[in-house]
Structure formats: structure tokens, C-alpha cells
Scaffold this active site. Structure first.
Site, PDB file in Angstrom:
ATOM      1  N   GLU A  67       0.793  -1.233   0.000  1.00 60.94           N
ATOM      2  CA  GLU A  67       0.000   0.000   0.000  1.00 60.94           C
ATOM      3  C   GLU A  67       0.826   1.285   0.000  1.00 60.94           C
ATOM      4  O   GLU A  67       0.407   2.285  -0.579  1.00 60.94           O
ATOM      5  CB  GLU A  67      -0.938   0.000   1.220  1.00 60.94           C
ATOM      6  CG  GLU A  67      -2.003  -1.070   1.195  1.00 60.94           C
ATOM      7  CD  GLU A  67      -3.002  -0.867   0.072  1.00 60.94           C
ATOM      8  OE1 GLU A  67      -3.485   0.268  -0.099  1.00 60.94           O
ATOM      9  OE2 GLU A  67      -3.280  -1.840  -0.637  1.00 60.94           O
ATOM     10  N   SER A 122     -45.018 -35.987  35.364  1.00 63.68           N
ATOM     11  CA  SER A 122     -44.606 -36.484  36.677  1.00 63.68           C
ATOM     12  C   SER A 122     -43.296 -35.903  37.166  1.00 63.68           C
ATOM     13  O   SER A 122     -42.928 -36.105  38.320  1.00 63.68           O
ATOM     14  CB  SER A 122     -44.509 -38.014  36.647  1.00 63.68           C
ATOM     15  OG  SER A 122     -45.788 -38.579  36.500  1.00 63.68           O
TER      16      SER A 122
END
Length: 813
Positions: free
Chosen positions: A99, A466
Site C-alpha cells: 500500500e 410427573s
């Protein structure tokens, strides 16, 4: 006359010259004024470069398990902020080479670079290519952080001015730090640290030179160099960066050649974390964090430590998925999920539907031929061929069968064979909690988060059947009853049933067994005994205790609630059972242990208890003691009594299939009317586990699919792994309890109750003493049969569950 005429002409000419000069100067002045006005307008709102000294971009909140394993993240932008000194030199050098190789020499604007870009743009314009900007890294920081992305001359001027200001305000290292943390690199990655994790599953210091070069190839356009969609362009661009690194003498020629020779290997997709088994848990933690911290949780860069135990979480996911697949297999092959013409590009059609991500071994495949018991298949992704297992062929034939061109899922086996697979239609949940603290150790909210993100552990309100009964028995033990109290198991009716008819609860076996102890009633889950007990205790007391324990809110005090007709979630019911394991204290379960902000400051801690003298050094005195968490909601003796009775459920009752787990494991089965939901909640002193299985539309599971058959195997598979990490220990015996042996079992009593036998709450006629004698005889025979099978089982294997007589399965509803 001639001289006068010459004078006039000269005078007129000079006059016009003067006027032209004045006009030009005015135009210049006007242009200057206009330019000044434009410049004032252009730069009036230019950001202050000094603000960047304290700038921190949005970062992800990272979520960790209790042992430090990264399990997920919440983010608007997937970014991991790292300081300059944490970024390895090869990464910095790769971006400089790609860059801005003169970054450390220029003052924000690279005049030579701009000139080269302008020259290239002449050719680019002629060839119709995208124009190059020639921007330095400093200019890119100015654009990315402080300016918009518009392509105008004004923006470029503002960018240049601001770049110069940045260079005057920040050091080169600070500018590089901002750039490498802010830049978008594709794969949902903002910044180099996030990109390293998403592309390669590595931290920055683990990257090789070629991997760093690939990341540096991406700022020009991540989609142009996508490693999977455009692998050749990605490889070429990476190699170009390596060449630039060599030209700038960042690497040697030998390093350059070695890096170029390596293939470009990336992950198939970005991941929130390498650990992939906690999707339901992470999403639930996100919801709770959102309520606690608001939207800032997605951008605040928090560190969040959760209660998750990764080994238990993986075991939970495996156990639940296997249990759901086992149920699904029992109910038959439902047929192929698609059909194709093998001669016409079937692979594309086959790959349109993928297997659940949690089943990474499964493959989409097509049936090539069916010849008797031989079914040949070909996988879509790997183009592998083989045959289905003969047992799976028989399974498919018993269902909807298989035909040529059918699209199916398979799993590879040895010898070129494949197992036939189908995604279960049933679903379920498993949650594991530490009873002393309430820490949620594991949570699985369904078969596959990718297929359905609905969390059945926390969001599914279902009847527990239950599995609710231990709360009824605890309410009785808190009153005048003991484990040895006798309750009559005989027919009973109440007015106000459906259609104006009386409500007549029945046992699962449709039989009645006369006077029974509370222990036997709970172990064998007798429905009628439970209703009689609830009637004697009072449903208001039962509801109050259920709410105090955290099982639910706004429950209606109807007798049917005693059989589990109310609604709750697996998460809440499991948390309620924690009181049985921890000595009677209610603990509120939680997932988030601690949260720190991006600066390391602790802003939330789940444990708010004050520990005096915890900071002092060792001086020989006793260690500081923390008060136990939670509110005492039942007597410690009651908690021990229920734990002992629920241990009996596994040793002698409806949960006997889990007896191979050994001593000091307790639990209760649960099944709702018409087998719509199957439950099992079990525990040791160190872990409480709730399992729920049912269809999302609440349709019946099928005859016989009770908690003992459907949920208990999931519990067994999970606890087999959990007990390796947390071995079962004896339940803590309360100090003031009185112990007496009743029918060969050591029972705990509150002082003064050891001789008390509470009467049956409602006396009704029954078959008589001979029927009760027959019951005792059959139960004794069942126990002898169980002991014989346990002795005959190989020592290294869990004994198989004995076949229980019909009456021992009663009350599973």
C-alpha cells in the site's frame, strides 16, 4: 493636428489598457474571494486530527467459556483491536509493501506516488479501467476514519489537508495502528487481527509470511480476491505482494520463493469462534447481555466470561442429538428429501440443501441403483461411491423406501459403506446447572441451531408431567408427612371434570395397589397417591413451594397441577431441582459470570457476595468463608429426603435404566398425556440436568415414548461423560436429622417425626388386603430379578435395565 490625433489615440489606448487591467484585477480578486469562500465552506467542518489520539473504532464483544475458550462474539463490525506493538513485523511489512512503501519517509502525501498514479490513470482511462488514487496510508486513515467515501475533488483536497494534519499530530506508529485496525478486509473482517482469525483461524503472531501477504492483498477489493470464489486472482495478488516485499528487502529471496510455493488455504467461512457447540448458549447470553447493557453490547468491545463448561457442552449436544436421532429412527424412514434425474447435473441440485452444520460428517448423495438389498449411492461433494449398510436398507424398506435418483444424507463408514441418515422431525432440550451456585454449565436448545434458533430450554413452555411430583412430595414432607408415611393408592373421583363428568385420575397401569409409603409412591410415580397427597397438603401450599423454588409463576392451585398439568420450561424446572441437591436453597441460574469493558474495568460480576478478609495473605488462621448463595426455601432435611427418594427412582423405580450410572444419582421421569412430552430431571450433589423431548407443534410422540424410554437415555449418555469430570458424591446428611432403617432403607426424619405415620388423606374402598399382599409379592419379585440381572452383567458394562412388571411403570404421566 497629427500630433494631437496621435496623442488622443495613445490616451484612449492607455485608457482601455487600464480598464482591462482593472477588470482583470477585479476578476482575480473575485476569484480569490470565491475561492476563499469555497475553501471556507470546504474545510469549515474538517474533523480535528487530534481527536484520533483517543479514537477507538467499534470492536466486537468477545464471549468466553469459564475455562477461557472463545465461544462467540457479538458485533456490528467484526474487529479485534490490537496495539502497534502487538502486530508482528511481517504483517506491517506486507501492508507497507502493498500500500505505501514510502510511508516512513513522506509527510502524509507521497508526491512521487501521486505522479505515478496520474501517469497510470492516463492508460487506465484509455482502457476503461478503474482510476487509481495514489493515496498514502495516512490519506486512507483520513478517508476511512474521518471522511466520507465520495469520489470528488473536494474530498481529495480535504483528505490531503487532513493527512498533513494527522502527520503533525500522531506518530507514524499511531497512524499505522489506526489503519491496520480500521481497514475492511472482507470475510466480515475489520482490521488485521479479525481477518487473521476469520481467514486462517489464527492469531496475528501465528501467521506465516504468505498468509500476511494475502491479507495485505485485500484492501484494494476483498471481493476481487475472494479465496474461494476467485482463487487464481487471490493467489496472483498474494504473490504480487510477496514480490513487493522482496523488492523492498523485507524478506530474502529464499523466503520469497518458499512463501510463493505454499498453497493458499483458508477457512470455508468466517467463524465467530473455533468452538462450534455452543450456539444456543451464546445466543441466550447475547439476549441477556442486550437487556443488561443495551445495544452497546454489539460495538462496545466488552470481554464477557460465561459459566459454560466446554467439555460438558459438547457432551450435552452429542447426547441430545443422538437421542433425537434414536427416537426418529424408531419411528421409521420418512423418505428422500428430493429426487433428480441422474443424467442431468444432479450434483448442483443435491448441494442446494446442506446437512445440519452440527453433523459435519454427513454428505448429500444420490441413489444410483437399487438391487434387492444392495443400494449404491454417490456423494455430491466428493463424488465418492459405495453401498448403504444392509440394516439401513431394511430400515428404509420398512418405511417409504428408496428409488433411483433419490437425494439422501449419508455418513461414511469403513469399507466403502455408508449409513443412511435423516434429520429428525422431533426436537428437545438439555440444560445442566451447578446446584450450589446456579451457574449454567451446558445448554442445548434443539437439534440444530442452524435449522431452528428457537431455544427450547428457555423458551418452550410445556407440561412437565410427573417430573413435577417431587415438589408435591416436598410440600408434604415440609408438613406432617415422612418418607415412611402411608398413603392409600385406590380409586378417587372429584367433581368438575371435562364435560361435567367427575375427574378420576388413574395410574399408568390402570391398576391400584392399596396402602403405600411415600417413598414407594414417588419411586414408582403413582398418580392417585400423588393426588391424594396434594389434597391433604393443600394445593395452595404446593403452588407456593413451586414458585418459591423457581419452577414457575402464576400457577393455578388445581389438583391436576400435582400431576404436572401446569407449564414451565426445562431451564426453570431444572433450576428448581437444584434445591434438592444443595440443601434446600433456591438459586437463580445465570449464564454471564463477569463482564469487563474495553479498558479492562469490571462492570458486572454475577457473584455479589461480600468476602471480608479475602484479600489478606495467609497467616495461619482459618480461610475466609462465603455465605451460601440463594434463599432457603425448604428444610435441609426435606431436601435430603427427596434426594434419597429420587435416588430410589433410579435404583428401583421408573428411572431404573440409569442405574448403571451408580450410587448417589437421583432423578425423576415425566410424561404428559398422550405422550406429548417426555422429561427426565436428574442430579448429583454437583450437577443438575434436565432433558425434554417433544415436537414443536406438541403432537404426540407415539405410544410408549415415555420419559423412561425417550429422555432417560439422553441423560445417561450425558452423565456418563459428566461423571468423569464431576464424580458423584454422597448427598450431604443434615446434622440434625434422625436416621432409621425402614424396610431395609435408611430414611431421614426430622426430630420427633421418626415414629409418625401420617394417615391416607382420603379413605376410599379398595380391593382389600389380599390385593396389597399381591402387590408386595410382585414388587419383591421385581427387585430379585433386578439384582440377578445386575450380578450377571459384565463388570465393565452398565447393567441392562430389568424388565419391570406393569405396575412398576405406573404414573409416568
Amino acid at each position: 493636428m497629427g500630433r494631437l490625433s496621435e496623442f488622443r489615440v495613445k490616451t484612449i489606448g492607455e485608457r482601455w489598457f487600464v480598464l482591462a487591467g482593472i477588470g482583470l484585477l477585479g476578476a482575480i480578486a473575485l476569484a480569490g474571494v470565491l475561492l476563499a469562500i469555497y475553501a471556507a465552506w470546504l474545510f469549515h467542518d474538517l474533523p480535528d486530527a487530534g481527536d484520533l489520539a483517543e479514537y477507538r473504532p467499534a470492536t466486537a464483544t468477545r464471549v468466553y467459556a469459564g475455562d477461557g475458550t472463545l465461544i462467540g462474539e457479538f458485533s456490528q463490525e467484526r474487529r479485534i483491536y490490537v496495539t502497534y506493538d502487538q502486530i508482528p513485523a511481517p504483517v506491517v511489512q506486507a501492508f507497507l509493501a502493498a500500500e505505501d512503501s514510502n510511508f516512513f519517509q513522506h509527510g502524509g502525501i507521497d508526491v512521487g506516488g501521486v505522479s505515478r498514479a496520474m501517469f497510470k490513470n492516463v492508460l487506465n482511462a484509455v482502457q476503461g479501467r478503474r482510476l487509481e488514487g495514489g493515496s498514502t496510508i495516512t490519506q486512507q486513515v483520513a478517508k476511512n476514519v474521518l471522511l466520507t467515501n465520495e469520489s470528488t475533488i473536494g474530498r481529495k483536497l480535504r483528505e490531503a489537508i487532513l493527512a498533513s494534519r494527522l502527520e503533525a499530530t500522531l506518530s507514524k506508529e499511531q497512524i499505522l495502528e489506526l489503519y491496520l485496525n480500521e481497514i475492511f478486509l472482507g470475510y466480515r473482517s475489520y482490521g488485521v487481527a479479525s481477518a487473521a482469525f476469520n481467514y486462517f483461524g489464527k492469531s496475528l503472531d501465528q501467521l506465516t509470511v504468505d498468509e500476511a501477504a494475502f491479507l495485505a492483498a485485500l484492501p484494494k477489493g476483498p471481493n476481487n480476491y475472494h479465496p474461494l470464489r476467485r482463487p487464481e486472482a487471490a493467489l496472483d495478488r498474494r504473490n504480487w505482494v510477496l514480490g513487493a516485499m522482496r523488492s523492498n528487502r523485507f524478506i530474502t529471496e529464499e523466503q520469497h520463493q518458499a512463501a510463493r510455493a505454499r498453497p493458499l488455504v483458508t477457512q470455508d467461512a468466517p467463524r465467530r469462534a473455533q468452538y462450534q457447540d455452543a450456539d444456543f448458549f451464546v445466543e441466550e447470553a447475547r439476549r441477556r447481555a442486550l437487556r443488561m447493557f443495551g445495544e452497546d453490547i454489539n460495538a462496545g468491545g466488552y470481554y464477557m466470561r460465561t459459566t459454560l463448561d466446554p467439555s460438558l457442552q459438547s457432551a450435552a449436544r452429542t447426547a441430545l442429538m443422538q437421542g433425537l436421532e434414536d427416537y426418529d429412527r424408531r419411528h421409521g424412514w420418512r423418505g428422500a428429501w428430493g429426487s433428480v434425474d441422474i443424467a442431468e447435473g444432479w450434483q448442483d441440485q443435491a448441494q442446494e440443501r446442506s446437512a445440519p452444520p452440527e453433523r459435519r460428517e454427513w454428505r448429500a448423495a444420490v441413489v444410483e441403483s437399487v438391487n434387492g438389498n444392495t443400494v449404491r449411492i454417490r456423494t455430491a461433494q466428493d463424488d465418492e461411491t459405495g453401498t448403504l449398510l444392509s440394516a439401513d436398507v431394511a430400515w428404509a424398506r420398512a418405511g417409504d423406501g428408496l428409488d433411483e435418483g433419490d437425494l439422501i444424507f449419508v455418513e461414511p463408514r469403513d469399507g466403502g459403506e455408508f449409513a443412511l441418515k435423516q434429520v429428525p422431525a422431533v426436537n428437545g432440550a438439555l440444560v445442566a446447572i451447578e446446584p450450589q451456585s446456579g451457574r449454567v454449565l451446558a445448554m442445548v436448545g434443539g437439534y440444530s441451531y442452524a435449522l431452528s434458533s428457537f431455544n427450547r430450554a428457555t423458551q418452550a413452555e410445556r407440561q412437565p408431567g410427573s417430573a413435577f411430583k417431587p415438589i408435591v412430595y416436598a410440600a408434604a414432607l415440609e408438613g406432617d408427612f415422612t418418607p415412611a408415611s402411608i398413603v392409600l393408592d385406590a380409586p378417587i373421583s372429584f367433581p368438575g371434570g371435562a364435560g361435567g363428568r367427575p375427574w378420576t385420575p388413574e395410574n399408568y397401569s390402570r391398576q391400584y395397589y392399596g396402602p403405600q409409603s411415600l417413598r414407594r409412591g414417588l419411586e414408582l410415580s403413582r398418580n392417585v397417591m400423588t393426588v391424594r397427597l396434594a389434597q391433604a397438603v393443600g394445593m395452595d401450599n404446593v403452588v407456593q413451594l413451586a414458585e418459591d423454588m423457581g419452577a414457575g409463576d402464576d400457577m393455578q392451585p388445581n389438583l391436576s397441577l400435582s400431576l404436572g398439568a401446569g407449564e414451565t420450561t426445562p431451564y426453570r424446572l431444572t433450576a428448581a431441582y437444584a434445591a434438592f441437591a444443595n440443601g434446600g436453597r433456591r438459586v437463580d441460574p445465570y449464564l454471564i459470570e463477569m463482564v469487563q469493558d474495553r479498558n479492562g474495568r469490571t462492570i458486572y460480576r454475577a457473584d455479589q457476595r461480600d468476602c471480608r478478609n479475602c484479600g489478606r495473605g495467609f497467616d495461619g488462621a482459618a480461610s475466609p468463608r462465603l455465605t451460601p448463595r440463594g434463599e432457603q426455601v425448604i428444610d435441609p432435611i426435606t431436601a435430603y429426603q427427596i434426594s434419597s427418594m429420587l435416588e430410589g427412582v433410579i435404583q428401583r423405580g421408573t428411572g431404573v435404566r440409569a442405574r448403571g450410572l451408580g450410587r448417589w444419582v437421583a432423578g425423576k421421569t415425566g410424561t404428559t398425556n398422550e405422550y406429548r412430552s417426555a422429561w427426565f430431571v436428574g442430579f448429583t450433589t454437583d450437577i443438575v440436568v434436565g432433558v425434554f423431548i417433544g415436537f414443536d407443534d406438541n403432537r404426540p410422540l407415539g405410544s410408549g415414548e415415555a420419559g423412561a424410554a425417550t429422555a432417560v437415555p439422553v441423560f445417561i449418555n450425558f452423565m456418563t461423560e459428566a461423571l468423569k469430570e464431576r464424580p458423584a458424591r454422597p448427598f450431604v446428611r443434615p446434622r440434625n436429622a434422625i436416621f432409621r432403617t425402614v424396610n431395609g432403607i435408611e430414611e431421614a426424619f426430622r426430630p420427633g417425626t421418626e415414629r409418625r405415620v401420617a394417615p391416607a388423606p382420603v379413605q376410599q374402598t379398595w380391593e382389600g388386603p389380599q390385593a396389597y399382599t399381591d402387590v408386595l409379592r410382585r414388587e419383591a419379585e421385581a427387585q430379585r430379578e433386578a439384582q440377578q440381572q445386575q450380578q450377571a452383567a459384565p463388570p465393565e458394562q452398565a447393567p441392562s435395565a430389568p424388565r419391570q412388571p406393569a405396575e412398576d411403570l405406573s404414573g409416568l404421566y
